[in-house]
Design an enzyme around this catalytic site. Structure first.
Site, mmCIF file in Angstrom:
data_model
loop_
_atom_site.group_PDB
_atom_site.id
_atom_site.type_symbol
_atom_site.label_atom_id
_atom_site.label_comp_id
_atom_site.label_asym_id
_atom_site.label_seq_id
_atom_site.Cartn_x
_atom_site.Cartn_y
_atom_site.Cartn_z
ATOM 1 N N LYS A 9 76.127 11.490 -28.170
ATOM 2 C CA LYS A 9 75.437 10.771 -29.241
ATOM 3 C C LYS A 9 73.945 11.092 -29.288
ATOM 4 C CE LYS A 9 75.252 6.323 -26.794
ATOM 5 N NZ LYS A 9 75.382 6.956 -25.476
ATOM 6 N N ARG A 84 74.564 -2.049 -28.068
ATOM 7 C CA ARG A 84 75.482 -1.677 -26.999
ATOM 8 C C ARG A 84 76.299 -2.876 -26.513
ATOM 9 N NH1 ARG A 84 72.829 3.058 -24.676
ATOM 10 N NH2 ARG A 84 73.813 3.833 -22.789
ATOM 11 N N ARG A 123 75.240 17.593 -16.759
ATOM 12 C CA ARG A 123 74.178 17.430 -17.760
ATOM 13 C C ARG A 123 72.799 17.580 -17.109
ATOM 14 N NH1 ARG A 123 73.760 12.279 -21.712
ATOM 15 N NH2 ARG A 123 73.346 11.070 -19.832
ATOM 16 N N ARG A 156 69.441 13.475 -14.619
ATOM 17 C CA ARG A 156 69.128 12.042 -14.677
ATOM 18 C C ARG A 156 69.706 11.359 -13.458
ATOM 19 N NH1 ARG A 156 70.607 9.804 -20.588
ATOM 20 N NH2 ARG A 156 71.261 8.062 -19.292
ATOM 21 N N ARG A 167 78.886 3.153 -15.488
ATOM 22 C CA ARG A 167 78.476 3.155 -16.907
ATOM 23 C C ARG A 167 79.703 3.176 -17.820
ATOM 24 N NH1 ARG A 167 74.933 8.168 -16.880
ATOM 25 N NH2 ARG A 167 74.545 7.787 -19.076
HETATM 26 P P1 AMP Z 1 71.343 6.111 -22.459
HETATM 27 O O1 AMP Z 1 70.259 7.112 -22.366
HETATM 28 O O2 AMP Z 1 71.605 5.675 -23.882
HETATM 29 O O3 AMP Z 1 72.611 6.538 -21.743
HETATM 30 O O4 AMP Z 1 70.808 4.789 -21.683
HETATM 31 C C1 AMP Z 1 70.475 4.840 -20.318
HETATM 32 C C2 AMP Z 1 70.416 3.434 -19.756
HETATM 33 O O5 AMP Z 1 69.427 2.657 -20.435
HETATM 34 C C3 AMP Z 1 71.697 2.631 -19.865
HETATM 35 O O6 AMP Z 1 72.635 2.900 -18.827
HETATM 36 C C4 AMP Z 1 71.143 1.203 -19.780
HETATM 37 O O7 AMP Z 1 70.787 0.866 -18.451
HETATM 38 C C5 AMP Z 1 69.842 1.314 -20.583
HETATM 39 N N1 AMP Z 1 70.075 1.065 -22.029
HETATM 40 C C6 AMP Z 1 69.934 1.948 -23.055
HETATM 41 N N2 AMP Z 1 70.210 1.368 -24.231
HETATM 42 C C7 AMP Z 1 70.545 0.088 -23.963
HETATM 43 C C8 AMP Z 1 70.958 -1.024 -24.752
HETATM 44 N N3 AMP Z 1 71.092 -0.933 -26.088
HETATM 45 N N4 AMP Z 1 71.198 -2.183 -24.116
HETATM 46 C C9 AMP Z 1 71.060 -2.324 -22.791
HETATM 47 N N5 AMP Z 1 70.707 -1.315 -21.972
HETATM 48 C C10 AMP Z 1 70.452 -0.106 -22.543
#
Ligand code: AMP
Length: 215
Positions: A9, A84, A123, A156, A167
């Site tokens: 995404k 989310r 990744r 990461r 996750r």
């Molecule tokens: P992502 O880069 O979208 O995979 O997000 C990395 C991490 O950021 C996630 O595993 C959460 O810990 C936090 N995070 C990102 N977006 C959200 C959201 N909308 N709500 C809560 N935590 C978030």
């Protein structure tokens, strides 16, 4: 953009943002920037990001509300990684309604768990420009360096297998229900990302955007 961790995404949201000249709002990127810069917000969210848990809904919603009030969002924007959870989706809906706005389209990139685990462990990303690579499926041209700025790519912290599994668990339990939420509103489109290249997925997304006439 909806989809599990590693569904693509972020990659697709960046492409859409570029192609349709829309600001790209990634809550994950916002949190990671605060972490890197050691801000109070960064210190507050570190434990959630490190363990693969979601940052609490009120804090996340507040950050998105602040961001979409900025002038560059007046003509629309693409959200990546938000909402989310159902409470986030509902809170966001209330915010949009109060602004006489709404969600035009929710695109869900669907990928199997096995493929997600496979992808995320390979990744890598560029700490400078945010470019996303995959050592198996979308490798950089030269060794471990970014094609655009030559910066050394990094993994990461939350792309370690144990955290990936957590996750995924959080995704199925808390995030997946919002697919039905947007489905009921009639604005959901699902694209299969399994076994597909980023180019193929993007071509399908372009078709959807053209067919729905939102941009
Ligand atoms: P992502 O880069 O979208 O995979 O997000 C990395 C991490 O950021 C996630 O595993 C959460 O810990 C936090 N995070 C990102 N977006 C959200 C959201 N909308 N709500 C809560 N935590 C978030």
């Amino acid at each position: 953009m909806l989809g599990g961790p590693g569904a693509g995404k972020g990659t697709q949201a960046k492409r859409i943002a570029e192609a349709y000249k829309l600001p790209h709002i990634s809550t994950g990127d916002i949190f990671r920037t605060h972490l890197r810069e050691g801000t109070p917000l960064g210190r507050q969210v570190q434990k959630y990001l490190d363990s693969g848990q979601l940052v609490p809904d009120p804090l996340t919603c507040e950050i998105v509300a602040d961001r979409i009030r900025q002038a560059d969002c007046a003509g629309g924007y693409i959200l990546d990684g938000f909402p989310r959870s159902l409470p986030q989706a509902e809170e966001f809906q209330r915010l949009l309604t109060s602004r006489r706005e709404g969600v035009d389209l929710a695109i869900n990139v669907d990928v199997t768990d096995d493929e997600i685990i496979n992808r995320l462990s390979a990744r890598r990303s560029c700490p400078k420009c945010g470019g996303i690579y995959n050592l198996k499926f979308n490798p950089p041209k030269k060794g471990g360096a970014c094609d655009l700025d030559g910066e050394t790519l990094i993994q990461r912290k939350d792309d370690k297998e144990e955290t990936i599994r957590e996750r995924l668990r959080v995704y199925h339990e808390t995030t997946e229900p919002i697919i039905a939420y947007y489905g009921k509103q009639g604005i959901l489109k699902t694209v299969s990302g399994s076994g597909a290249t980023p180019e193929t997925v993007f071509a399908k997304i372009e078709e959807i955007i053209a067919a729905t006439g939102v941009a």
